[in-house]
Write a protein that holds these residues in place. Structure first.
Motif, PDB file in Angstrom:
ATOM      1  N   LYS A   1       7.596  -1.692  -6.053  1.00 33.67           N
ATOM      2  CA  LYS A   1       6.418  -1.076  -5.416  1.00 33.67           C
ATOM      3  C   LYS A   1       5.399  -0.590  -6.289  1.00 33.67           C
ATOM      4  O   LYS A   1       4.280  -0.794  -6.308  1.00 33.67           O
ATOM      5  CB  LYS A   1       6.711  -0.381  -4.184  1.00 33.67           C
ATOM      6  N   GLN A   2       6.088   0.461  -7.376  1.00 31.62           N
ATOM      7  CA  GLN A   2       5.257   1.096  -8.162  1.00 31.62           C
ATOM      8  C   GLN A   2       4.550   0.132  -9.009  1.00 31.62           C
ATOM      9  O   GLN A   2       3.420   0.246  -9.257  1.00 31.62           O
ATOM     10  CB  GLN A   2       6.031   2.115  -9.002  1.00 31.62           C
ATOM     11  N   LEU A   3       5.192  -1.009  -9.543  1.00 33.99           N
ATOM     12  CA  LEU A   3       4.512  -1.960 -10.545  1.00 33.99           C
ATOM     13  C   LEU A   3       3.506  -2.954  -9.873  1.00 33.99           C
ATOM     14  O   LEU A   3       2.513  -3.103 -10.180  1.00 33.99           O
ATOM     15  CB  LEU A   3       5.711  -2.995 -10.800  1.00 33.99           C
ATOM     16  N   ALA A   4       3.745  -3.092  -8.416  1.00 40.78           N
ATOM     17  CA  ALA A   4       2.670  -3.773  -7.718  1.00 40.78           C
ATOM     18  C   ALA A   4       1.456  -2.853  -7.629  1.00 40.78           C
ATOM     19  O   ALA A   4       0.238  -3.445  -7.625  1.00 40.78           O
ATOM     20  CB  ALA A   4       3.012  -4.236  -6.200  1.00 40.78           C
ATOM     21  N   VAL A   5       1.511  -1.602  -7.127  1.00 41.77           N
ATOM     22  CA  VAL A   5       0.528  -0.718  -7.196  1.00 41.77           C
ATOM     23  C   VAL A   5      -0.393  -0.497  -8.411  1.00 41.77           C
ATOM     24  O   VAL A   5      -1.503  -0.646  -8.543  1.00 41.77           O
ATOM     25  CB  VAL A   5       0.848   0.623  -6.480  1.00 41.77           C
ATOM     26  N   GLY A   6       0.512  -0.505  -9.479  1.00 40.20           N
ATOM     27  CA  GLY A   6      -0.261  -0.180 -10.901  1.00 40.20           C
ATOM     28  C   GLY A   6      -0.823  -1.620 -11.157  1.00 40.20           C
ATOM     29  O   GLY A   6      -2.099  -1.542 -11.796  1.00 40.20           O
ATOM     30  N   SER A   7      -0.315  -2.782 -11.059  1.00 41.52           N
ATOM     31  CA  SER A   7      -0.954  -4.125 -11.372  1.00 41.52           C
ATOM     32  C   SER A   7      -1.985  -4.342 -10.557  1.00 41.52           C
ATOM     33  O   SER A   7      -3.059  -4.879 -11.250  1.00 41.52           O
ATOM     34  CB  SER A   7       0.157  -5.252 -11.194  1.00 41.52           C
ATOM     35  N   LEU A   8      -1.964  -4.011  -9.412  1.00 42.20           N
ATOM     36  CA  LEU A   8      -3.146  -4.130  -8.394  1.00 42.20           C
ATOM     37  C   LEU A   8      -4.262  -3.400  -8.984  1.00 42.20           C
ATOM     38  O   LEU A   8      -5.407  -3.957  -9.164  1.00 42.20           O
ATOM     39  CB  LEU A   8      -2.828  -3.867  -6.807  1.00 42.20           C
ATOM     40  N   LEU A   9      -4.331  -2.132  -9.254  1.00 39.41           N
ATOM     41  CA  LEU A   9      -5.165  -1.179  -9.790  1.00 39.41           C
ATOM     42  C   LEU A   9      -5.865  -1.840 -10.915  1.00 39.41           C
ATOM     43  O   LEU A   9      -6.929  -1.831 -11.044  1.00 39.41           O
ATOM     44  CB  LEU A   9      -4.682   0.194  -9.888  1.00 39.41           C
ATOM     45  N   PHE A  10      -4.976  -2.218 -11.914  1.00 40.49           N
ATOM     46  CA  PHE A  10      -5.523  -2.601 -13.211  1.00 40.49           C
ATOM     47  C   PHE A  10      -6.112  -3.931 -13.178  1.00 40.49           C
ATOM     48  O   PHE A  10      -7.216  -4.093 -13.588  1.00 40.49           O
ATOM     49  CB  PHE A  10      -4.454  -2.849 -14.215  1.00 40.49           C
ATOM     50  N   SER A  11      -5.755  -4.877 -12.204  1.00 35.35           N
ATOM     51  CA  SER A  11      -6.239  -6.174 -11.777  1.00 35.35           C
ATOM     52  C   SER A  11      -7.675  -5.817 -11.399  1.00 35.35           C
ATOM     53  O   SER A  11      -8.632  -6.697 -11.780  1.00 35.35           O
ATOM     54  CB  SER A  11      -5.383  -7.080 -11.034  1.00 35.35           C
ATOM     55  N   TRP A  12      -7.822  -4.778 -10.562  1.00 32.13           N
ATOM     56  CA  TRP A  12      -9.025  -4.724  -9.879  1.00 32.13           C
ATOM     57  C   TRP A  12     -10.121  -4.192 -10.831  1.00 32.13           C
ATOM     58  O   TRP A  12     -11.331  -4.262 -11.017  1.00 32.13           O
ATOM     59  CB  TRP A  12      -9.068  -3.880  -8.750  1.00 32.13           C
TER      60      TRP A  12
ATOM     61  N   CYS B   1       0.777  -1.240  -0.095  1.00 32.23           N
ATOM     62  CA  CYS B   1      -0.107   0.028  -0.064  1.00 32.23           C
ATOM     63  C   CYS B   1       0.749   1.363   0.057  1.00 32.23           C
ATOM     64  O   CYS B   1       2.085   1.289   0.641  1.00 32.23           O
ATOM     65  CB  CYS B   1      -0.727   0.007   0.991  1.00 32.23           C
ATOM     66  N   VAL B   2       0.281   2.147  -0.919  1.00 34.89           N
ATOM     67  CA  VAL B   2       0.907   3.471  -0.503  1.00 34.89           C
ATOM     68  C   VAL B   2      -0.109   4.627   0.020  1.00 34.89           C
ATOM     69  O   VAL B   2      -1.307   4.543  -0.341  1.00 34.89           O
ATOM     70  CB  VAL B   2       1.682   4.083  -1.736  1.00 34.89           C
ATOM     71  N   SER B   3       0.349   5.589   0.643  1.00 36.38           N
ATOM     72  CA  SER B   3      -0.788   6.419   1.260  1.00 36.38           C
ATOM     73  C   SER B   3      -0.758   7.727   0.453  1.00 36.38           C
ATOM     74  O   SER B   3      -1.887   8.623   0.711  1.00 36.38           O
ATOM     75  CB  SER B   3      -0.374   6.860   2.701  1.00 36.38           C
ATOM     76  N   SER B   4       0.035   8.038  -0.359  1.00 40.04           N
ATOM     77  CA  SER B   4       0.116   9.149  -1.202  1.00 40.04           C
ATOM     78  C   SER B   4       0.754   8.993  -2.360  1.00 40.04           C
ATOM     79  O   SER B   4       1.563   8.148  -2.724  1.00 40.04           O
ATOM     80  CB  SER B   4       0.680  10.425  -0.353  1.00 40.04           C
ATOM     81  N   ARG B   5       0.429  10.133  -3.316  1.00 34.58           N
ATOM     82  CA  ARG B   5       1.162   9.853  -4.772  1.00 34.58           C
ATOM     83  C   ARG B   5       2.617  10.174  -4.494  1.00 34.58           C
ATOM     84  O   ARG B   5       3.248   9.767  -5.506  1.00 34.58           O
ATOM     85  CB  ARG B   5       0.534  11.090  -5.683  1.00 34.58           C
ATOM     86  N   ASP B   6       2.873  11.303  -3.622  1.00 33.73           N
ATOM     87  CA  ASP B   6       4.463  11.398  -3.366  1.00 33.73           C
ATOM     88  C   ASP B   6       5.263  10.180  -2.815  1.00 33.73           C
ATOM     89  O   ASP B   6       6.162   9.913  -3.493  1.00 33.73           O
ATOM     90  CB  ASP B   6       4.456  12.527  -2.260  1.00 33.73           C
ATOM     91  N   LYS B   7       4.657   9.535  -2.039  1.00 33.93           N
ATOM     92  CA  LYS B   7       5.224   8.448  -1.517  1.00 33.93           C
ATOM     93  C   LYS B   7       5.398   7.064  -2.432  1.00 33.93           C
ATOM     94  O   LYS B   7       6.305   6.445  -2.783  1.00 33.93           O
ATOM     95  CB  LYS B   7       4.525   7.488  -0.414  1.00 33.93           C
TER      96      LYS B   7
END
Length: 173
Positions: free
Chosen positions: A92-103, A78-84
């Protein structure tokens, strides 16, 4: 070595579930098209296909199962802000992007499979606007979901390992 074998098994499981779900969705579309129907412009009356109902339901369940496995076994990244997010590691960036697209793909694909499946419920002979290709498009989205789910699982596990190594080494930079 056992960890890599487990990761490979999880990735294969996710891919197999999504591929089977995709094939079942496409097969459901084929079964639906075999029933008799009367079509006038965009309106259509047709009998339900119990075979399409069963295949569509199975595809929906397998898609949901693949998504659940990838999210539960992938862990929480998880990330709490765009800056983080911008300062996060590439994994971590790939994980967040992949998670978003998978949902997103899950929401669209699952909805299409469910609507196509319900249109083939035994209890209704449907007349109305044509719902062609919902099951096959939902099936195709299952394949795409598999790619993003595996990408999420792999990148999330890598990001978690990176975080654990940073914690162990006491990296204060």
């Amino acid at each position: 070595m056992a960890s890599k074998d487990l990761a490979l098994a999880v990735c294969l499981l996710i891919l197999i579930l999504d591929i089977v779900a995709g094939v079942l969705g496409i097969e459901a579309e084929i079964a639906q098209n075999k029933v008799k129907h009367l079509r006038k412009w965009i309106f259509e009356c047709r009998d339900p296909s119990y075979q399409a109902f069963k295949l569509g339901l199975a595809a929906s369940v397998l898609l949901a199962l693949a998504h659940t496995i990838s999210n539960l076994l992938g862990g929480c990244v998880c990330v709490s802000s765009r800056d983080k997010l911008e300062k996060a590691s590439p994994n971590k960036q790939l994980a967040v992007g992949s998670l978003l697209f998978s949902w997103i793909i899950l929401a669209i694909g699952f909805s299409m499979l469910i609507v196509g499946t319900l249109a083939n419920s035994r209890s209704r002979k449907s007349c109305g606007i044509s719902h062609h290709r919902l099951l096959s498009i939902g099936g195709i989205l299952c394949f795409i979901h598999g790619l993003f789910s595996v990408a999420y699982y792999v990148s999330a596990r890598a990001a978690i390992r990176e975080a654990q190594r940073t914690d162990q080494h006491g990296d204060h930079a």
